[in-house]
Design an enzyme around this catalytic site. Structure first.
Site, PDB file in Angstrom:
ATOM      1  N   CYS A 114       0.817  -1.228   0.000  1.00  0.00           N
ATOM      2  CA  CYS A 114       0.000   0.000   0.000  1.00  0.00           C
ATOM      3  C   CYS A 114       0.843   1.268   0.000  1.00  0.00           C
ATOM      4  O   CYS A 114       0.330   2.353  -0.264  1.00  0.00           O
ATOM      5  CB  CYS A 114      -0.942   0.011   1.200  1.00  0.00           C
ATOM      6  SG  CYS A 114      -1.957  -1.447   1.294  1.00  0.00           S
ATOM      7  N   HIS A 255      -3.638   6.818   2.770  1.00  0.00           N
ATOM      8  CA  HIS A 255      -4.033   5.528   2.198  1.00  0.00           C
ATOM      9  C   HIS A 255      -5.432   5.193   2.705  1.00  0.00           C
ATOM     10  O   HIS A 255      -5.733   5.345   3.894  1.00  0.00           O
ATOM     11  CB  HIS A 255      -3.025   4.456   2.618  1.00  0.00           C
ATOM     12  CG  HIS A 255      -3.455   3.070   2.264  1.00  0.00           C
ATOM     13  ND1 HIS A 255      -3.933   2.745   1.008  1.00  0.00           N
ATOM     14  CD2 HIS A 255      -3.503   1.926   2.996  1.00  0.00           C
ATOM     15  CE1 HIS A 255      -4.244   1.465   0.990  1.00  0.00           C
ATOM     16  NE2 HIS A 255      -3.996   0.942   2.180  1.00  0.00           N
ATOM     17  N   ASN A 285     -10.245  -0.596  -0.095  1.00  0.00           N
ATOM     18  CA  ASN A 285      -8.787  -0.483  -0.059  1.00  0.00           C
ATOM     19  C   ASN A 285      -8.226  -0.954  -1.399  1.00  0.00           C
ATOM     20  O   ASN A 285      -8.286  -2.144  -1.718  1.00  0.00           O
ATOM     21  CB  ASN A 285      -8.260  -1.350   1.102  1.00  0.00           C
ATOM     22  CG  ASN A 285      -6.745  -1.315   1.241  1.00  0.00           C
ATOM     23  OD1 ASN A 285      -6.044  -0.841   0.351  1.00  0.00           O
ATOM     24  ND2 ASN A 285      -6.259  -1.838   2.349  1.00  0.00           N
TER      25      ASN A 285
HETATM   26  N1  ACO Z   1     -18.559  -9.266   8.899  1.00  0.00           N
HETATM   27  C1  ACO Z   1     -18.980  -9.545  10.129  1.00  0.00           C
HETATM   28  N2  ACO Z   1     -18.182  -9.878  11.145  1.00  0.00           N
HETATM   29  C2  ACO Z   1     -16.860  -9.908  10.892  1.00  0.00           C
HETATM   30  C3  ACO Z   1     -16.324  -9.625   9.621  1.00  0.00           C
HETATM   31  C4  ACO Z   1     -17.235  -9.291   8.596  1.00  0.00           C
HETATM   32  N3  ACO Z   1     -16.817  -8.993   7.337  1.00  0.00           N
HETATM   33  N4  ACO Z   1     -14.998  -9.740   9.680  1.00  0.00           N
HETATM   34  C5  ACO Z   1     -14.680 -10.077  10.934  1.00  0.00           C
HETATM   35  N5  ACO Z   1     -15.813 -10.196  11.677  1.00  0.00           N
HETATM   36  C6  ACO Z   1     -15.935 -10.549  13.079  1.00  0.00           C
HETATM   37  C7  ACO Z   1     -14.750 -11.307  13.596  1.00  0.00           C
HETATM   38  O1  ACO Z   1     -14.875 -12.690  13.303  1.00  0.00           O
HETATM   39  C8  ACO Z   1     -14.819 -11.023  15.072  1.00  0.00           C
HETATM   40  O2  ACO Z   1     -15.784 -11.871  15.654  1.00  0.00           O
HETATM   41  P1  ACO Z   1     -15.504 -12.509  17.114  1.00  0.00           P
HETATM   42  O3  ACO Z   1     -15.385 -11.341  18.030  1.00  0.00           O
HETATM   43  O4  ACO Z   1     -16.724 -13.351  17.316  1.00  0.00           O
HETATM   44  O5  ACO Z   1     -14.228 -13.283  16.962  1.00  0.00           O
HETATM   45  C9  ACO Z   1     -15.351  -9.596  15.122  1.00  0.00           C
HETATM   46  O6  ACO Z   1     -15.971  -9.338  13.839  1.00  0.00           O
HETATM   47  C10 ACO Z   1     -14.288  -8.553  15.357  1.00  0.00           C
HETATM   48  O7  ACO Z   1     -13.196  -8.837  14.501  1.00  0.00           O
HETATM   49  P2  ACO Z   1     -11.896  -7.965  14.497  1.00  0.00           P
HETATM   50  O8  ACO Z   1     -10.928  -8.507  13.492  1.00  0.00           O
HETATM   51  O9  ACO Z   1     -11.418  -7.743  15.884  1.00  0.00           O
HETATM   52  O10 ACO Z   1     -12.495  -6.584  13.953  1.00  0.00           O
HETATM   53  P3  ACO Z   1     -11.788  -5.196  13.832  1.00  0.00           P
HETATM   54  O11 ACO Z   1     -12.546  -4.191  14.557  1.00  0.00           O
HETATM   55  O12 ACO Z   1     -10.304  -5.277  14.078  1.00  0.00           O
HETATM   56  O13 ACO Z   1     -11.977  -4.884  12.275  1.00  0.00           O
HETATM   57  C11 ACO Z   1     -10.681  -4.908  10.260  1.00  0.00           C
HETATM   58  C12 ACO Z   1     -11.410  -5.738  11.312  1.00  0.00           C
HETATM   59  C13 ACO Z   1     -11.685  -4.040   9.552  1.00  0.00           C
HETATM   60  C14 ACO Z   1     -10.016  -5.839   9.276  1.00  0.00           C
HETATM   61  C15 ACO Z   1      -9.604  -4.011  10.938  1.00  0.00           C
HETATM   62  O14 ACO Z   1      -8.851  -4.781  11.851  1.00  0.00           O
HETATM   63  C16 ACO Z   1      -8.672  -3.345   9.981  1.00  0.00           C
HETATM   64  O15 ACO Z   1      -9.059  -2.442   9.252  1.00  0.00           O
HETATM   65  N6  ACO Z   1      -7.382  -3.711   9.984  1.00  0.00           N
HETATM   66  C17 ACO Z   1      -6.377  -3.016   9.203  1.00  0.00           C
HETATM   67  C18 ACO Z   1      -6.476  -3.309   7.730  1.00  0.00           C
HETATM   68  C19 ACO Z   1      -5.462  -2.472   6.997  1.00  0.00           C
HETATM   69  O16 ACO Z   1      -5.217  -1.304   7.309  1.00  0.00           O
HETATM   70  N7  ACO Z   1      -4.805  -2.957   6.016  1.00  0.00           N
HETATM   71  C20 ACO Z   1      -3.800  -2.076   5.378  1.00  0.00           C
HETATM   72  C21 ACO Z   1      -2.868  -2.806   4.699  1.00  0.00           C
HETATM   73  S1  ACO Z   1      -3.625  -3.745   3.421  1.00  0.00           S
HETATM   74  C22 ACO Z   1      -2.375  -4.160   2.331  1.00  0.00           C
HETATM   75  O17 ACO Z   1      -1.237  -3.906   2.551  1.00  0.00           O
HETATM   76  C23 ACO Z   1      -2.754  -4.902   1.088  1.00  0.00           C
END
Ligand code: ACO
Length: 328
Positions: A114, A255, A285
């Protein structure tokens, strides 16, 4: 006079197919409410038949060249930031070079996830500081839809396809152009965000790797924690290196990964919402493409004007992270 890189033309290309959160509800156990609240994304663009990374890159490049008033023959170099090339060989950059007819230009892909566009801009900056007459095309282009597991709700809701391009040349004006670029990486955390399959260690025919490793895998919460910390630090590093403070910024172009990451950065910099560009609700993204697409849209909306101080900040797999501060 030898001054830094100036962007003189911007372009973007998005596939026409929209994939909404409602459609994703039919594919995996998710909801529009969860995706919107946790990420800010409402829809993303996905390539259809006849569309590819290099075709999007060429479309974005043509728009950027036209807006810059530069012909392809004038280009010296083409750099494409991407983690989803059409092929492992040749590069996307040479396919773009051929399609444009940029006969004089060298061409290579740059792998910095990214952060690829800012890394590319930093490389272009080095070339134009040696010779400000050089014309360089810096592109970020991705087809992430082919590299996500459409059964994995923790990743498939996040990513989209698209390309953005910038024509860069020397500024000839010490008050305009790239003031600084800060590039960072921490390979010790590589395992938190991976796309292993089809590399030379795990070629596609092997059966030593589970199928899910042929797609993007991410430990989202860990990536999130590192992203907020790194993006704030590298933004402040850019300001401090130039004796500037957050109030001096006219527009932050971050980003576009997650609205909560962007909001955290905005709050830490103490900036009002109108000073931070956001379009991730439309595209998700798009990795290396997200910043140049955002720049192109910001310019179309009249939010990039000569003299503006623009801060670009990125974070991605590797990990890599980077900032670029440009006086427009
Ligand atoms: N729909 C519904 N529920 C979901 C989904 C979904 N799509 N995805 C995950 N959940 C659930 C999980 O299973 C979890 O359930 P549990 O509590 O029963 O285990 C719950 O939601 C919370 O999951 P988390 O992973 O803790 O959710 P979080 O608030 O961290 O959000 C996310 C997840 C959006 C992926 C976030 O962590 C994020 O944005 N991370 C950074 C991503 C990023 O910046 N990437 C940049 C680099 S990308 C690259 O380089 C190509």
């Amino acid at each position: 006079m030898k001054t830094g890189a100036l962007i003189i033309g911007l372009g973007a290309a998005l596939p026409s197919r929209r994939l909404t959160n409602q459609e994703l509800e039919k594919l995996v156990d998710t909801s529009d409410e969860w995706i919107t609240q946790r990420t800010g994304i409402k829809e993303r663009r996905i390539v259809g038949p006849g569309e590819s990374n290099s075709k999007l890159a060429v479309k974005a490049a043509r728009q950027a060249l036209e807006r810059a008033g530069i012909s392809p023959e004038e280009l010296d170099l083409i750099i494409v930031g991407t983690l989803t090339p059409d092929y492992l060989m040749p590069s996307v950059a040479v396919l773009v070079q051929k399609e444009l007819g940029a006969h004089r230009a060298g061409a290579f892909d740059l792998s910095a996830t990214c952060s690829g566009f800012i890394y590319g801009l930093a490389v272009a900056d080095q070339f134009v500081r040696v010779d400000p007459e050089r014309k360089i095309l810096v592109i970020g282009s991705e087809v992430l839809s082919k590299k996500v597991n459409w059964q994995d709700r923790t990743t498939c809701v996040l990513f989209g396809d698209g390309a953005g391009a910038a024509v860069v040349t020397g500024s000839y004006n010490e008050n305009r152009g790239l003031l600084s670029a800060h590039l960072h990486a921490d390979g010790s955390l590589w395992h938190l965000l991976t796309l292993k399959g089809c590399g030379s260690l795990y070629p596609p025919c092997g059966d030593e790797l589970p199928l899910e490793e042929y797609y993007i895998r991410m430990q989202g919460r860990e990536v999130f924690k590192n992203a907020v910390r790194a993006m704030e630090t590298v933004a402040l590093e850019a300001l401090s290196a130039n004796d500037l403070s957050p109030e001096d910024i006219d527009l932050v172009v971050p980003h576009q990964a997650n609205i909560r990451i962007i909001e955290y950065l905005r709050e830490r910099l103490g900036l009002p919402r109108e000073k931070v560009f956001v379009n991730l609700h439309k595209y998700g993204n798009t990795s290396a493409a997200s910043i140049p697409i955002a720049l192109a849209e910001a310019q179309e909306e009249g939010r990039l004007n000569p003299g503006d101080l623009v801060l670009m900040v990125a974070f991605g797999g590797g990990f890599t992270w980077a900032s670029a501060l440009m006086r427009w």
